[in-house]
Design an enzyme around this catalytic site. Sequence first.
Site, PDB file in Angstrom:
ATOM      1  N   THR A 132       4.965  -0.099 -14.245  1.00  0.00           N
ATOM      2  CA  THR A 132       4.981  -1.524 -13.916  1.00  0.00           C
ATOM      3  C   THR A 132       3.947  -1.867 -12.851  1.00  0.00           C
ATOM      4  OG1 THR A 132       6.792  -1.042 -12.375  1.00  0.00           O
ATOM      5  CG2 THR A 132       7.392  -1.884 -14.555  1.00  0.00           C
ATOM      6  N   ASN A 182       7.558  -5.085  -3.729  1.00  0.00           N
ATOM      7  CA  ASN A 182       7.626  -4.370  -4.999  1.00  0.00           C
ATOM      8  C   ASN A 182       8.975  -4.519  -5.704  1.00  0.00           C
ATOM      9  OD1 ASN A 182       5.490  -3.154  -3.329  1.00  0.00           O
ATOM     10  ND2 ASN A 182       5.202  -1.787  -5.069  1.00  0.00           N
ATOM     11  N   VAL A 192      10.916  -4.114 -10.757  1.00  0.00           N
ATOM     12  CA  VAL A 192      10.582  -3.092  -9.770  1.00  0.00           C
ATOM     13  C   VAL A 192       9.182  -2.597 -10.080  1.00  0.00           C
ATOM     14  CG1 VAL A 192      11.182  -0.863  -8.764  1.00  0.00           C
ATOM     15  CG2 VAL A 192      12.992  -2.423  -9.527  1.00  0.00           C
ATOM     16  N   CYS A 193       8.239  -2.842  -9.189  1.00  0.00           N
ATOM     17  CA  CYS A 193       6.843  -2.468  -9.410  1.00  0.00           C
ATOM     18  C   CYS A 193       6.573  -1.084  -8.834  1.00  0.00           C
ATOM     19  CB  CYS A 193       5.908  -3.488  -8.763  1.00  0.00           C
ATOM     20  SG  CYS A 193       5.860  -5.059  -9.622  1.00  0.00           S
ATOM     21  N   LEU A 194       6.427  -0.126  -9.721  1.00  0.00           N
ATOM     22  CA  LEU A 194       6.098   1.244  -9.337  1.00  0.00           C
ATOM     23  C   LEU A 194       5.176   1.842 -10.393  1.00  0.00           C
ATOM     24  CD1 LEU A 194       9.448   2.900  -8.137  1.00  0.00           C
ATOM     25  CD2 LEU A 194       7.400   2.525  -6.761  1.00  0.00           C
TER      26      LEU A 194
END
Length: 454
Positions: free
Chosen positions: A99, A85, A92-94
Site C-alpha cells: 500500500t 500511515n 494502512v500504508c506500509l
Amino acid sequence: MSNQTILRINREVAAIQQGSDLSIAVACQEEDVRHVKALIIGPHATPYEYGFFEFTVNFGAEYPSKPPKVEARTTNKGRTRFNPNIYAGGKVCLSILGTWHGERPGEEWSSAQGLESILWSIQSLMSNNPYENEPGYENAKSAEDKKMNELYCAKIRHETIRVAVLQKLEDALGIQSDGSIAANSSPKWASGDEDDEPRDEKPEPEPKLKFEPFRDLYKRRFLWYYETYMSTIEEHTPKHKDSSDFTKMPFEGGGNSMDGKFRYGDLGRRLVRVKQVITEETNKWAVEGLALKTRESSKAAGVQRQFEQIGDYLRQKQCHNLSVELEENNPYVWLMTYFGKPMTHLDGGIFKIRMSISPRFPDQQPRIKVETPIYHHRVSKDGVMCYFPKKPEEIRNHVESIVEALEEDSPPYDPRTIVRPEASKLLWGSDSDKKRYYRQLRRSAQQSCEEGGM
C-alpha cells in the site's frame, strides 16, 4: 484457498497466541481463519501509550505470495487518523503490504514475512515522531517541525485515551455517555437464568453474537495501566486549556484528519467510572458463582474440583508459605495467604490475596487483588496484580504464577508490565534507586507482619 495456506495461517496465529509478546494479540473464528482480528497495544513512553488499536487482517487465496489486506478499526467511526500511515478510513500504508512504495531494498513484501512481522511494522509507526512518517517530512528537523511534532503528539495522546481506551472499555461495559449502564448491556447469564442442565422445553435459537475476542483483555489491561492513564491526564491537563482546539497538521484534510478539542477533565472522570464499573462487575461474579453452586451447576462443580486439587498440590509440593481457602464456601472466590520466604525481601511478610473467578472462566480470566498493602513493581497502588499464567485454562497455574510474580527478583525490564510506575522507575533505575525500591519492598513486608496481614 489451499489447505497449505490455511495451515500456515493457523501456525502464524497460534505462534502469536502462544508467544510472550504482550503488545500484540490475534484471534479468529474456527470456521474461517482467513479473517483475523488483531490488537496492537500502543508502546510505552509514546503518545500511543497503552492504547488498544484494533485491525482486521484478511488473507487471500494467494497468501503468502501476496500480503493480506489490513484495515485499521480504531478510527472513531472513520473520523480519526491516528498516524500519517494509518488513515481515518482504515487504510494502512506500509510497503510490505503493497500500500506504499518503499525506497529501500527489502521493504517490499516477501513470502518469508508473516502476520507477526506485519503487526510489528504497524507498531513501529507508533513512535514519538509520528510527524516524520508523512512523506516529505522524513527529515523535518527544524525548530518549527519539532514544534509541529509536539502538537501532533499532544492530540494523539489525548485521542488515544479517549478513542483507543475509553471508547473500547465503555462499549465493552455498556457505559453510556451519562455514565449509566445500558439496560440491554447485561448478557443473559447476568440475571442468573443461565443453567447448564438439560431442560424439557425447546430453547429458542440465540442471535449470533458479534465476534469481540479482546473485551476481557481490555478490562484486565485497563486495570494494569490505570495509573499510567491517570498520570498522563494529570501531567497534560495544565498544558491544554479545556475545550481548546487541536492543531491541524499540514498533511491533514479531506476528512482524513484528527480534529477535536482537549477535554482532559472529562477523560479523567470517565476513567474513574470505567474502573468503578469493572469493580462492580467483578463483585457480581461472586453472586453469580454462588447461584451456580446453589443450583448444583456442573460448572461450579468443576471450579470446586480445581480448588480441592490445589490443596492436594500444595501438600504434595510441601508448599508451606501459601494457603488457599474459599470465601463463604464460594468456589468462585479464592482467598490466598502468602507468607514471605525466609532470606528474601519478603521475609516475614503476610499478604492476603483475593482471586475472583468468572462463571465464564476461562473465556474471562480471574482478577487478582492483593488486599495487603505492598510496594511491588507487579502490584498497583490499589492492589491489581500483573502476572502471566502459562496455562490460562488452569486455575492452579494462575496461583503458581501469582507466587512467581511476587517472588520475582531482578526481572528483565519490560515496559508492558508497568502497573506501578514509580516502583518500576526505581527498580530499573540507578543502583541507589534499586536499593530504595528493595528497602520499600522489605518495609511493606515488615508492616504486613506487624498488622497481622490485614
